[in-house]
Design a protein around this motif. Structure first.
Motif, mmCIF file in Angstrom:
data_model
loop_
_atom_site.group_PDB
_atom_site.id
_atom_site.type_symbol
_atom_site.label_atom_id
_atom_site.label_comp_id
_atom_site.label_asym_id
_atom_site.label_seq_id
_atom_site.Cartn_x
_atom_site.Cartn_y
_atom_site.Cartn_z
ATOM 1 N N GLU A 17 0.850 -1.212 0.000
ATOM 2 C CA GLU A 17 0.000 0.000 0.000
ATOM 3 C C GLU A 17 0.884 1.260 0.000
ATOM 4 N N LEU A 62 -6.008 3.873 0.143
ATOM 5 C CA LEU A 62 -5.647 2.455 0.339
ATOM 6 C C LEU A 62 -5.902 1.746 -0.991
ATOM 7 N N LEU A 65 -7.895 -1.508 -0.947
ATOM 8 C CA LEU A 65 -9.030 -1.494 -0.017
ATOM 9 C C LEU A 65 -10.128 -2.480 -0.441
ATOM 10 N N ARG A 135 -13.076 -4.008 10.202
ATOM 11 C CA ARG A 135 -11.656 -3.668 10.176
ATOM 12 C C ARG A 135 -11.169 -3.211 11.551
ATOM 13 N N ASP A 142 -6.052 -5.891 7.353
ATOM 14 C CA ASP A 142 -5.458 -5.539 6.046
ATOM 15 C C ASP A 142 -4.412 -6.575 5.631
ATOM 16 N N ASN A 143 -3.595 -6.931 6.609
ATOM 17 C CA ASN A 143 -2.522 -7.898 6.357
ATOM 18 C C ASN A 143 -3.107 -9.235 5.875
ATOM 19 N N HIS A 145 -6.040 -9.823 4.609
ATOM 20 C CA HIS A 145 -6.751 -9.719 3.330
ATOM 21 C C HIS A 145 -5.788 -9.846 2.151
ATOM 22 N N VAL A 146 -4.661 -9.199 2.241
ATOM 23 C CA VAL A 146 -3.742 -9.185 1.097
ATOM 24 C C VAL A 146 -2.982 -10.509 0.962
#
Ligand code: SF4
Ligand code: SF4
Ligand code: SF4
Length: 376
Positions: A17, A62, A65, A135, A142-143, A145-146
């Motif tokens: 990101e 983001l 996102l 979230r 976030d971590n 998800h990616v």
């Protein structure tokens, strides 16, 4: 053989990101772009979009996102119908948003002279409603998800449309940012398809390479599984909607609020037929209609609205499903529109938003069309 220019961009500090924000900042500083429209978090932490023109204001952007409040093509339609002389605005768009933009360009609703279409991979998004809490309650959201890329296909919390979406990689773009089927802690795959896209790659430290086989395989398998899921969903829905009575029942809760139409990126008429005087009825007309059967459902004309909208939308629908997410009574619009648009587009050998060159089906005529339904 395509003439794409592509390569790997090294990710700094295992943070894709931030790496992308730095790239966008460079484009703004070097005046390659005068602004960039991108997914962002609001100050309250909800999913939104931001049009950023100052490199220092990119912190809320983001790029990966995974939540969608609106199909960004609707915003592009609002702001890019005119010339935009002197501006060069980058649009960071998910595949379904990009496809809607392509449709709107072909429908002469958007001019691309001042726009650079930057597509980014998207394996699925959550509904905007509730995303802030989701979230907030998981510090590692976030971590995960990616990096948990094998779990996208089975993620039943993604929006319904996403669970049926086989286009994780954008189809038409000036520049595409790829992160699926690779390790986004280490590198991103950038691919320019046009001179505009190649212009953005100048000055970036790219190690030139073709799209890696692992990424291609990942995307192929992802598409295959999603197609399978789509077939199953449509089969389930067919059991509920076959026959006029069942279809009426499917829409029984409809409030006639027209939210589904207002948020649809490709529902582009400036004056909608359904908001026109044609649909304004006086009291005596309502009573006359009621007398015909002894009872009329109110609000009236809901089925006419849905069938007309379906008819208007089916060749340009990009199956983004934002109509379903905006429905206050959660009618299963995403699956219905997926089925109807897929069938219609297959009949015309067309896919909405696949290419800027492919003519809109309803603007072309083929003598051999629809012979099987008795037009010989
Ligand atoms: S429909 Fe496809 S491209 Fe659009 S948000 Fe969902 S997964 Fe992403
Ligand atoms: S009809 Fe629904 S799924 Fe199709 S483009 Fe419009 S909002 Fe998206
Ligand atoms: S958003 Fe839902 S309730 Fe409103 S008109 Fe569309 S289907 Fe009906």
């Amino acid at each position: 053989m395509n003439n794409h220019q592509s390569g790997f961009l090294k990710v700094q500090n295992q943070n894709p990101e931030e790496t992308l924000r730095q790239v966008f900042a460079g484009w703004l500083r070097e005046h390659k772009l005068t602004a960039i429209l991108a997914p962002a978090l609001s100050s309250a932490g909800s999913a939104t979009l931001a049009l950023v023109s100052e490199p220092e204001r990119l912190a809320s952007v983001l790029p990966l996102l995974p939540a969608m409040a609106v199909n960004a093509a609707s915003v592009v339609h609002e702001i890019a119908g005119g010339s935009g002389a002197g501006e060069t605005v980058g649009l960071l768009l998910r595949p379904c948003e990009l496809r809607a933009v392509v449709e709107l360009v072909k429908l002469r609703q958007i001019l691309t002279d001042s726009l650079v279409l930057i597509g980014i991979d998207c394996p699925g998004t959550y509904r905007a409603a509730g995303f802030r809490e989701l979230r907030r309650d998981d510090a590692d959201f976030d971590n995960k998800h990616v990096r948990n890329q094998q779990e996208y296909v089975s993620n039943v919390n993604f929006r319904t449309a996403c669970q049926m979406c086989e286009f994780a990689k954008p189809l038409t773009f000036d520049l595409c940012i790829g992160w699926l089927g690779m390790d986004p802690d280490k590198e991103l795959f950038l691919e320019a398809a046009t001179e505009k896209g190649k212009g953005l790659l100048e000055n970036l430290e790219l190690s030139v390479a073709a799209e890696p086989e692992t990424r291609k395989q990942y995307l192929t398998e992802h598409a295959r599984k999603r197609q399978e899921q789509t077939r199953e969903r449509i089969e389930q829905m067919d059991k509920q909607i076959m026959g006029v009575e069942n279809l009426v029942r499917y829409f029984a809760d409809c409030l006639n609020c027209h939210n589904c139409m207002k948020v649809c990126p490709v529902c582009y008429c400036h004056e909608c037929f359904f908001d026109s005087d044609t649909f304004k009825r006086d009291l005596d007309e309502h009573v006359r209609a009621s007398r015909r059967k002894g009872l009329s459902r109110m609000p009236s004309e809901t089925m006419l609205f849905h069938l007309t909208r379906m008819n208007h939308m089916m060749t340009s629908c990009v199956a983004c499903g934002i109509c379903e997410d905006s429905c206050p009574v959660t009618i299963g619009l995403a699956t219905l529109f997926k089925k109807v648009s897929q069938n219609a587009q297959q009949e015309f050998d067309y896919l909405a938003g696949r290419s800027l060159e492919e003519p809109l089906p309803l603007t072309t005529f083929r003598e051999d069309e629809f012979k099987k339904v008795g037009e010989e």
